[in-house]
Design a protein around this motif. Structure first.
Motif, mmCIF file in Angstrom:
data_model
loop_
_atom_site.group_PDB
_atom_site.id
_atom_site.type_symbol
_atom_site.label_atom_id
_atom_site.label_comp_id
_atom_site.label_asym_id
_atom_site.label_seq_id
_atom_site.Cartn_x
_atom_site.Cartn_y
_atom_site.Cartn_z
ATOM 1 N N GLU A 195 8.122 -9.282 -2.961
ATOM 2 C CA GLU A 195 9.198 -10.026 -2.290
ATOM 3 C C GLU A 195 10.478 -9.197 -2.253
ATOM 4 O OE1 GLU A 195 7.982 -14.687 -3.151
ATOM 5 O OE2 GLU A 195 9.193 -13.606 -4.646
ATOM 6 N N ARG A 196 10.756 -8.489 -3.326
ATOM 7 C CA ARG A 196 11.943 -7.637 -3.352
ATOM 8 C C ARG A 196 11.868 -6.567 -2.272
ATOM 9 N NH1 ARG A 196 14.096 -3.952 -8.498
ATOM 10 N NH2 ARG A 196 15.997 -3.185 -7.469
ATOM 11 N N ILE A 197 10.710 -5.945 -2.137
ATOM 12 C CA ILE A 197 10.542 -4.931 -1.094
ATOM 13 C C ILE A 197 10.686 -5.567 0.281
ATOM 14 C CG2 ILE A 197 8.895 -3.332 -0.045
ATOM 15 C CD1 ILE A 197 7.735 -2.929 -2.916
ATOM 16 N N ALA A 206 7.007 4.609 1.611
ATOM 17 C CA ALA A 206 6.217 5.810 1.369
ATOM 18 C C ALA A 206 5.443 5.587 0.072
ATOM 19 C CB ALA A 206 7.127 7.034 1.266
ATOM 20 N N PRO A 207 4.186 5.161 0.165
ATOM 21 C CA PRO A 207 3.430 4.744 -1.018
ATOM 22 C C PRO A 207 2.855 5.920 -1.794
ATOM 23 C CG PRO A 207 2.057 4.549 0.915
ATOM 24 C CD PRO A 207 3.406 5.000 1.406
ATOM 25 N N SER A 208 2.218 5.609 -2.913
ATOM 26 C CA SER A 208 1.594 6.636 -3.749
ATOM 27 C C SER A 208 0.198 7.022 -3.280
ATOM 28 C CB SER A 208 1.523 6.162 -5.204
ATOM 29 O OG SER A 208 2.815 6.096 -5.763
ATOM 30 N N HIS A 209 -0.342 6.275 -2.324
ATOM 31 C CA HIS A 209 -1.641 6.611 -1.734
ATOM 32 C C HIS A 209 -1.563 6.284 -0.245
ATOM 33 C CE1 HIS A 209 -3.685 7.087 -5.639
ATOM 34 N NE2 HIS A 209 -3.043 5.994 -6.015
ATOM 35 N N GLY A 210 -2.024 7.185 0.583
ATOM 36 C CA GLY A 210 -2.113 6.887 2.001
ATOM 37 C C GLY A 210 -0.822 7.138 2.760
ATOM 38 N N PRO A 211 -0.840 6.795 4.066
ATOM 39 C CA PRO A 211 0.268 7.135 4.954
ATOM 40 C C PRO A 211 1.485 6.235 4.784
ATOM 41 C CG PRO A 211 -1.411 5.915 6.147
ATOM 42 C CD PRO A 211 -1.966 6.158 4.775
ATOM 43 N N MET A 212 2.621 6.723 5.269
ATOM 44 C CA MET A 212 3.848 5.956 5.301
ATOM 45 C C MET A 212 3.758 4.871 6.374
ATOM 46 S SD MET A 212 4.104 8.864 3.829
ATOM 47 C CE MET A 212 3.973 10.044 5.177
ATOM 48 N N PHE A 213 4.571 3.818 6.230
ATOM 49 C CA PHE A 213 4.540 2.738 7.219
ATOM 50 C C PHE A 213 5.840 1.943 7.173
ATOM 51 C CE2 PHE A 213 2.706 1.317 3.264
ATOM 52 C CZ PHE A 213 3.130 0.017 3.074
ATOM 53 N N ARG A 214 6.062 1.143 8.205
ATOM 54 C CA ARG A 214 7.295 0.353 8.300
ATOM 55 C C ARG A 214 7.258 -0.845 7.348
ATOM 56 N NH1 ARG A 214 10.706 1.471 12.466
ATOM 57 N NH2 ARG A 214 9.918 2.861 14.117
ATOM 58 N N ASN A 215 8.421 -1.233 6.874
ATOM 59 C CA ASN A 215 8.580 -2.437 6.065
ATOM 60 C C ASN A 215 8.718 -3.624 7.015
ATOM 61 O OD1 ASN A 215 9.078 -4.271 4.010
ATOM 62 N ND2 ASN A 215 11.222 -3.677 3.759
ATOM 63 N N ASP A 216 7.621 -4.331 7.240
ATOM 64 C CA ASP A 216 7.563 -5.430 8.208
ATOM 65 C C ASP A 216 7.367 -6.745 7.474
ATOM 66 O OD1 ASP A 216 6.999 -6.351 11.149
ATOM 67 O OD2 ASP A 216 5.340 -7.147 9.954
ATOM 68 N N LYS A 217 8.234 -7.719 7.722
ATOM 69 C CA LYS A 217 8.201 -8.964 6.960
ATOM 70 C C LYS A 217 6.900 -9.741 7.152
ATOM 71 C CE LYS A 217 13.195 -9.758 6.601
ATOM 72 N NZ LYS A 217 13.229 -9.450 5.164
#
Length: 266
Positions: A195-197, A206-217
């Motif tokens: 929820e904070r994110i 930018a996670p610890s595994h896999g590709p980056m992605f948008r922060n989408d609600k």
């Protein structure tokens, strides 16, 4: 020498830079000659990553510190080896200190007897401890430390401008870091971290595994709703708060109720 391929200003992900996946995502944060690494992965790929760093023309003596996002073996088994090579320090959350310094194979998930998994977990001394709200500076870049428990009790994320290096909190397919009591998972805390994110104004994850992605609600809400449901399911055993099915069973036993269409024999 290699041409640097930053994914964001001052941020290089070393697997993407190499053009092949060597392990967990390893983020090199830099400004001028000063730099640090976030995670390193397994011990057997340490030298591969060091060679990439050399080819990118980063002075090995200028590594400010090695940062552990959390104390899982797939992120930190190589810390002791890399620390020795770079002659630098290690930074982690206080909850990660004991398992890292003792080389605890259970908490780090280096040893899972039921799956015949047994990995070495070289102990490493932690010089610096960071917690929520702290700031790590690399040249003129500031990394705001977020403590985001749930996957583990030591999970950290790091905000740089509108980017969050988000650890094992969530991935592009909506999956989350493994929930396991052995390494300090907490489902309610996980919901709070997600929820904070979701509610933050960071644009990119930018996670610890896999590709980056948008922060989408909407995307985040789908995962949050699923994880919140684990609080009332047997799937994760003692990590659930309650199991409503057992309340229903109590009532049905007390009243002698059977499913519709099933009758007691006469």
């Amino acid at each position: 020498m290699l041409t640097r391929k930053p994914i964001f200003p001052g941020i290089i992900e070393l697997n993407f830079q190499a053009g092949e996946v060597l392990g967990c995502n390893v983020y090199l944060i830099y400004d001028c000659d000063e730099w640090l690494l976030i995670d390193i992965g397994y011990e057997d790929t340490v030298e591969d990553f060091v060679e990439i760093i050399r080819q990118l023309d980063f002075p090995l003596s200028q590594c400010k510190t090695l940062v552990a996002t959390h104390a899982d073996v797939d992120h930190i088994q190589g810390l002791a080896k890399l620390k020795q090579i770079l002659k630098t320090t290690v930074t982690a959350h206080p909850n990660a200190v004991k398992p890292l310094e003792s080389g605890d194979t259970l908490v780090t998930l280096a040893e899972i007897e039921a799956q015949n998994l047994k990995l070495e977990m070289p102990p490493v001394t932690i010089e610096h401890q960071v917690n929520d709200g702290d700031v790590i500076k690399v040249g003129g870049i500031e990394l705001e430390v977020w403590h985001t428990p749930g996957h583990t009790d030591s999970q950290l994320a790091f905000r740089v401008g509108d980017v969050l290096l988000s650890g094992d909190n969530i991935y592009r397919d909506g999956c989350i870091g493994a929930i396991d009591a052995h390494h300090g998972s907490d489902i309610k805390a996980f919901v709070g971290s997600l929820e904070r994110i979701r509610d933050s104004d960071v644009h990119w994850l930018a996670p610890s595994h896999g590709p980056m992605f948008r922060n989408d609600k909407a995307f985040m809400n789908k995962t949050i709703d699923r994880v919140r449901g684990y609080l009332e399911m047997a799937d994760f055993g003692t990590l659930a708060e309650r199991w409503p099915l057992m309340d229903q069973w109590d009532d049905e036993v007390a009243s002698g109720t059977l499913p519709e269409g099933l009758q007691l024999p006469s």
